[in-house]
Design a protein around this motif. Sequence first.
Motif, PDB file in Angstrom:
ATOM      1  N   GLU A   4       0.835  -1.206   0.000  1.00  0.00           N
ATOM      2  CA  GLU A   4       0.000   0.000   0.000  1.00  0.00           C
ATOM      3  C   GLU A   4       0.871   1.257   0.000  1.00  0.00           C
ATOM      4  O   GLU A   4       0.584   2.223  -0.704  1.00  0.00           O
ATOM      5  CB  GLU A   4      -0.936   0.002   1.210  1.00  0.00           C
ATOM      6  CG  GLU A   4      -1.973   1.113   1.143  1.00  0.00           C
ATOM      7  CD  GLU A   4      -2.967   1.069   2.287  1.00  0.00           C
ATOM      8  OE1 GLU A   4      -3.928   1.862   2.243  1.00  0.00           O
ATOM      9  OE2 GLU A   4      -2.780   0.267   3.234  1.00  0.00           O
ATOM     10  N   THR A   7       2.521   1.692  -3.484  1.00  0.00           N
ATOM     11  CA  THR A   7       1.616   2.078  -4.572  1.00  0.00           C
ATOM     12  C   THR A   7       0.925   3.411  -4.315  1.00  0.00           C
ATOM     13  O   THR A   7       0.003   3.786  -5.042  1.00  0.00           O
ATOM     14  CB  THR A   7       0.566   0.973  -4.804  1.00  0.00           C
ATOM     15  OG1 THR A   7      -0.097   0.660  -3.571  1.00  0.00           O
ATOM     16  CG2 THR A   7       1.207  -0.280  -5.366  1.00  0.00           C
ATOM     17  N   THR A   8       1.365   4.146  -3.313  1.00  0.00           N
ATOM     18  CA  THR A   8       0.882   5.506  -3.054  1.00  0.00           C
ATOM     19  C   THR A   8       1.881   6.486  -3.648  1.00  0.00           C
ATOM     20  O   THR A   8       3.078   6.416  -3.359  1.00  0.00           O
ATOM     21  CB  THR A   8       0.725   5.749  -1.541  1.00  0.00           C
ATOM     22  OG1 THR A   8      -0.249   4.832  -1.016  1.00  0.00           O
ATOM     23  CG2 THR A   8       0.283   7.177  -1.255  1.00  0.00           C
ATOM     24  N   LYS A  14       2.302   9.231   1.016  1.00  0.00           N
ATOM     25  CA  LYS A  14       3.082   7.999   1.167  1.00  0.00           C
ATOM     26  C   LYS A  14       3.697   7.928   2.559  1.00  0.00           C
ATOM     27  O   LYS A  14       3.638   6.888   3.236  1.00  0.00           O
ATOM     28  CB  LYS A  14       4.184   7.953   0.106  1.00  0.00           C
ATOM     29  CG  LYS A  14       5.049   6.689   0.148  1.00  0.00           C
ATOM     30  CD  LYS A  14       6.245   6.785  -0.775  1.00  0.00           C
ATOM     31  CE  LYS A  14       5.881   6.764  -2.233  1.00  0.00           C
ATOM     32  NZ  LYS A  14       5.486   5.402  -2.709  1.00  0.00           N
ATOM     33  N   PRO A  43       5.234  -3.811  -6.648  1.00  0.00           N
ATOM     34  CA  PRO A  43       5.543  -3.360  -8.010  1.00  0.00           C
ATOM     35  C   PRO A  43       7.047  -3.258  -8.207  1.00  0.00           C
ATOM     36  O   PRO A  43       7.790  -3.006  -7.254  1.00  0.00           O
ATOM     37  CB  PRO A  43       4.890  -1.975  -8.061  1.00  0.00           C
ATOM     38  CG  PRO A  43       4.875  -1.512  -6.631  1.00  0.00           C
ATOM     39  CD  PRO A  43       4.647  -2.743  -5.811  1.00  0.00           C
ATOM     40  N   PRO A  46       8.021   1.772  -7.538  1.00  0.00           N
ATOM     41  CA  PRO A  46       6.978   2.347  -6.684  1.00  0.00           C
ATOM     42  C   PRO A  46       6.256   3.482  -7.387  1.00  0.00           C
ATOM     43  O   PRO A  46       6.774   4.075  -8.341  1.00  0.00           O
ATOM     44  CB  PRO A  46       7.774   2.864  -5.477  1.00  0.00           C
ATOM     45  CG  PRO A  46       9.141   3.142  -6.022  1.00  0.00           C
ATOM     46  CD  PRO A  46       9.379   2.115  -7.086  1.00  0.00           C
ATOM     47  N   ALA A  47       5.053   3.775  -6.929  1.00  0.00           N
ATOM     48  CA  ALA A  47       4.303   4.909  -7.469  1.00  0.00           C
ATOM     49  C   ALA A  47       5.023   6.211  -7.133  1.00  0.00           C
ATOM     50  O   ALA A  47       5.622   6.345  -6.067  1.00  0.00           O
ATOM     51  CB  ALA A  47       2.897   4.922  -6.884  1.00  0.00           C
ATOM     52  N   ASP A  87      10.499   3.864   0.263  1.00  0.00           N
ATOM     53  CA  ASP A  87      10.085   2.754  -0.590  1.00  0.00           C
ATOM     54  C   ASP A  87      11.051   1.578  -0.523  1.00  0.00           C
ATOM     55  O   ASP A  87      10.635   0.418  -0.536  1.00  0.00           O
ATOM     56  CB  ASP A  87       9.944   3.235  -2.033  1.00  0.00           C
ATOM     57  CG  ASP A  87       8.681   4.051  -2.251  1.00  0.00           C
ATOM     58  OD1 ASP A  87       7.651   3.723  -1.644  1.00  0.00           O
ATOM     59  OD2 ASP A  87       8.728   5.017  -3.034  1.00  0.00           O
TER      60      ASP A  87
END
Length: 263
Positions: A4, A7-8, A14, A43, A46-47, A87
């Motif tokens: 979570e 992916t923020t 984040k 992922p 990361p976002a 991250d």
Amino acid sequence: MAVEVLTTADGRAKTALSREHAATWRASRDDGPAIPVGTAKPPMKPARPDRPELAHPRDVPRRKPGTPEGRIALLHAVAHIELNAVDLHWDIIARFSDVPLPMGFFDDWVSAAEDESKHFNLMADCLEAAGSHYGALPAHAGMWRAAEETADDLMARLAVVPMVLEARGLDVTPGMIEVFRRAKETAAVEALETIYAEEVSHVAYGSKWFNFLCGRTDQDPKVVFHDLVRKHFHGVLKPPFNEEKRADAGLPPDFYWPLTEDV
């Protein structure tokens, strides 16, 4: 929880989520009920927010730290490093949760992620106080490269990220603190001193768990470290080294000095 965070995209969101999940984890460890360590598919990248624009290192403008613009650029660069570190620490939890590890492994990296979340916000606050913000300048596009190259090897991840890249932070941060001290920018000095003090433990976590895994397989940590860094880190290590703080973090000189030369 780790995925979570990964992916923020927004930095403030984040890091708020990171700190919330760290508090939940710590409460479960102190008082129960225990949160089970499952498996996840994080992922590969990361976002990230739309800004900053990510550029090749040679295309990131160089500014002299003796100017206000240069000091803003320095704060922005550190903020970018700290956001990547958030991250990286959640990624090591999610990506290698299938490896049998003591619960202390997860305690350490959750704690490190919480620290890095605080560090990002300290830098973002300093940027905003200076009339800027995170995302206002281009940033280094290669920060996640080490994570991608060690995605299949926990020992390589520990060797390259905390024991090389974060250890480099111990070498360069005192110089950054002095830049802001000369400029009488007290808030930035205090923020960087907090980061400097707390980064030692993150390098120490890397050294601790690297040595643990070497012991589990009866390997010589120094030999394995040299092999993995030469395989996964591009270039040689560059002195000067902060030998005192590296020693505090469990990194003796014979680990890193031989890596200053090509083989």
